[in-house]
Design an enzyme around this catalytic site. Sequence first.
Site, PDB file in Angstrom:
ATOM      1  N   SER A 301       5.654   5.730 -10.074  1.00 30.58           N
ATOM      2  CA  SER A 301       6.337   6.000  -8.822  1.00 30.58           C
ATOM      3  C   SER A 301       5.527   6.878  -7.878  1.00 30.58           C
ATOM      4  CB  SER A 301       7.706   6.630  -9.146  1.00 30.58           C
ATOM      5  OG  SER A 301       8.507   6.701  -8.033  1.00 30.58           O
ATOM      6  N   ASP A 312      -7.520   4.162  -2.228  1.00 30.57           N
ATOM      7  CA  ASP A 312      -7.764   3.284  -1.076  1.00 30.57           C
ATOM      8  C   ASP A 312      -8.551   3.978   0.023  1.00 30.57           C
ATOM      9  OD1 ASP A 312      -6.479   1.259  -2.349  1.00 30.57           O
ATOM     10  OD2 ASP A 312      -4.821   1.072  -0.916  1.00 30.57           O
ATOM     11  N   LYS A 326       5.744   1.243 -10.991  1.00 29.30           N
ATOM     12  CA  LYS A 326       7.061   1.377 -10.372  1.00 29.30           C
ATOM     13  C   LYS A 326       6.856   1.484  -8.863  1.00 29.30           C
ATOM     14  CE  LYS A 326      11.235   2.743  -9.305  1.00 29.30           C
ATOM     15  NZ  LYS A 326      11.295   3.147  -7.907  1.00 29.30           N
TER      16      LYS A 326
END
Length: 435
Positions: A301, A312, A326
Amino acid sequence: MSNSFGRITLISLGATLGFLIAIAVNAVAYREVANSTALPLQELRTFTDVFARIKSDYVDDIEDSKLFDNAIRGMLSGLDPHSSYLDAEEFKQLQEGTTGTFGGLGIEVGMEDGFVKVIAPIDDTPAQRAGIQSGDLIIRIDGKSIQGISLTDAVKQMRGEPGSKIVLTVVREGVEKPFDVTIERAIIRVQSVRSRMLEPGYGYVRITQFQSGTVDQLRKALNELRNENEEPLKGLVLDLRNNPGGVLQGAVGVADAFLDKGLIVYTNGRINDAEMRFNARPGDMLDGAPIVVLVNGGSASASEIVAGALQDERRALIAGERTFGKGSVQSIQELANGGAIKLTTARYYTPSGRSIQAEGIEPDVYIAPLRVTQGEDRPRIKESDLNNHLSGDADGDRPKQRMALDEDGRPLAESDYMLYESLNLLKGMVIATRR
């Protein structure tokens, strides 16, 4: 494999707790959805038919409130593993959980194949001290099977007064037979951020879960590490292993602390309230110093938001194991009866557009959680160990190498191999940056 999280105070602070994006559905959006969908009259007739048959023919007299409560729970639990109904008491417990203080065992739990699955034990809690591990399946509570009951009911059985004991029967991969673990319940006061120096210049920060105060604790920890080092840090290991998530704003704030600019995370859903974007603000607390983020299968999560954003944006190297996966957003919507529903309203995406749902974050460098023991081999003899060896030009000026140790003074390679390897990766990044 089917999974369903449970966030019940006294037992777990579930990963979906972090996605408190809305407390109530936007009234306009709700009306638009309601007006756009005709009432399913045939299905409603079937529902009332079943309701009437239960009231008239069931062996025991059942209160209407219980029947409707069960119907609502079934309607939500059938959607996905994370949508659920919370009665007034459960909703209160959920709200209290954001403070980081709750009672119970200290484990994050979900459901798998009818049994309770441990997503992660929380640091410094009775469950962790008793040896409960991520991936354990709980099949019996105090000798009674829990197969077939709901996660909420299983969690209620695990609740109890602080100081009372509970026996969990556990199935663990690699262990031939189920075994019992006795745990004494306690009030859980979770320390969200812990930090220390691994070696001169190399800091370590562990975040156990994301709470409302996590960002402030992180900034304080980094300042203390910098003061202890008496100069800017060369690099940092950010440990998110077995961190099941928490408050979304906490995860965004942690990623923002290491980013000068760029997108952190965004969400997409059917209603306007479910579409959100979070961008980094200027200011990197490490001034660009290398970061290694350590993750494993218990990182879920909000942890995946941080790892995905830093990966990224090419701000950190992700090391360890693939994360839990998740990637859906739950909003908590309060009801008139004092309860609430936890409803999946969106999916979240990393800056590059990756959906983490059921996929997880793939680490840049895979590190297996190995156990290293000290060998019995004789130590190797070096030239400098020989009697009357010739001195080098810099003899006596060489700095002594310092072995990385854990908090108990043991060699880090033996007590935490994944962290030891992450430190080595961090050193390599520092050298590469200098070159």
